[in-house]
Design a protein around this motif. Sequence first.
Motif, PDB file in Angstrom:
ATOM      1  N   ASP A 154       0.941   0.747  -5.851  1.00  0.00           N
ATOM      2  CA  ASP A 154       1.873   0.018  -6.710  1.00  0.00           C
ATOM      3  C   ASP A 154       2.975  -0.602  -5.835  1.00  0.00           C
ATOM      4  O   ASP A 154       3.795   0.109  -5.256  1.00  0.00           O
ATOM      5  CB  ASP A 154       2.480   0.958  -7.755  1.00  0.00           C
ATOM      6  N   GLN A 192       5.651  -2.195  -6.491  1.00  0.00           N
ATOM      7  CA  GLN A 192       7.043  -1.983  -6.889  1.00  0.00           C
ATOM      8  C   GLN A 192       7.553  -0.629  -6.394  1.00  0.00           C
ATOM      9  O   GLN A 192       8.704  -0.493  -5.977  1.00  0.00           O
ATOM     10  CB  GLN A 192       7.175  -2.078  -8.422  1.00  0.00           C
ATOM     11  N   ILE A 193       6.669   0.376  -6.461  1.00  0.00           N
ATOM     12  CA  ILE A 193       7.062   1.689  -5.957  1.00  0.00           C
ATOM     13  C   ILE A 193       7.154   1.646  -4.437  1.00  0.00           C
ATOM     14  O   ILE A 193       8.118   2.127  -3.834  1.00  0.00           O
ATOM     15  CB  ILE A 193       6.055   2.777  -6.391  1.00  0.00           C
ATOM     16  N   ARG A 220       7.736  -0.806  -2.364  1.00  0.00           N
ATOM     17  CA  ARG A 220       8.888  -1.557  -1.830  1.00  0.00           C
ATOM     18  C   ARG A 220      10.170  -0.749  -1.939  1.00  0.00           C
ATOM     19  O   ARG A 220      10.997  -0.754  -1.035  1.00  0.00           O
ATOM     20  CB  ARG A 220       9.018  -2.881  -2.575  1.00  0.00           C
TER      21      ARG A 220
END
Lengths: 124, 132
Positions: free
Chosen positions: A13, A15-16, A18
């Motif tokens: 994922d 978003q996680i 980053r």
Amino acid sequence: MIDRLNILLAEDDQQIARLVQFKLDREGFNVVIAEDGKEAIDYLLARKWALIILDVMMPVHDGWYVLKKLRQFTEIHIPVLMLTAKSYHSKDIANAAELGASQFLRKPFDPNELAAQVKRIVGV
Amino acid sequence: MIDWESDPDLKNLRDDFISSLKGRLEKIILVQEEILNLGISSERIYEGQIIAHSLAGIAETYGFPILTLIAAKLDDFLDFCSKNYPTHEILEFMNLLELALKETVKGGIDSRILLEDVRMKRLTFAVESLLD
């Protein structure tokens, strides 16, 4: 100049990944991201890792497979922090402990708690 | 707790996350449309569960605990439906997640008002009774 410790983050994922990379970078670590289980395995021997943060659910190979592969390389002793889904947490703990995972963190996690765990595990 | 406004890079990360929710919103709307047009199926339940499960595991990390709460309950409910029998409430509860996502995408807020929504109460009751 002190070399930054290397952390391998296996997390699909973005978003996680980053956010974790950002947080740990600010804490002084060099974070390399693997987007799936195969990439994580390819990276295992690429450099000296202070820690591997391993998500359980990933494409190609899941975290369990990567952990088993890591433990097959008996000359490598790298601590592993596993990221587990809430619903699978207790089952995951038993499974991962048998395979030698050092710590577990349930999703969704507090980034500050993740950073604190990382620093505890690597001893800084 | 992270102070998202304290650091411009952190704020950018959070803004990117909020933007990324548009994709999840589109997917949950699409699954609902498929169910309306084609009926409930194990594939559609699974698609809904993937969206809910993924969102449950990340939203609170970015400061949206209510979004995680709704997504986690929907995940549990759909998991039950996938192993037992689907109920007519599937669409109602997916719609609840759609509303929560819309609030966050539109205003960058965690929708506290949905905690008092009757659908939230029904979803909570359904999960508690189905999983007993």
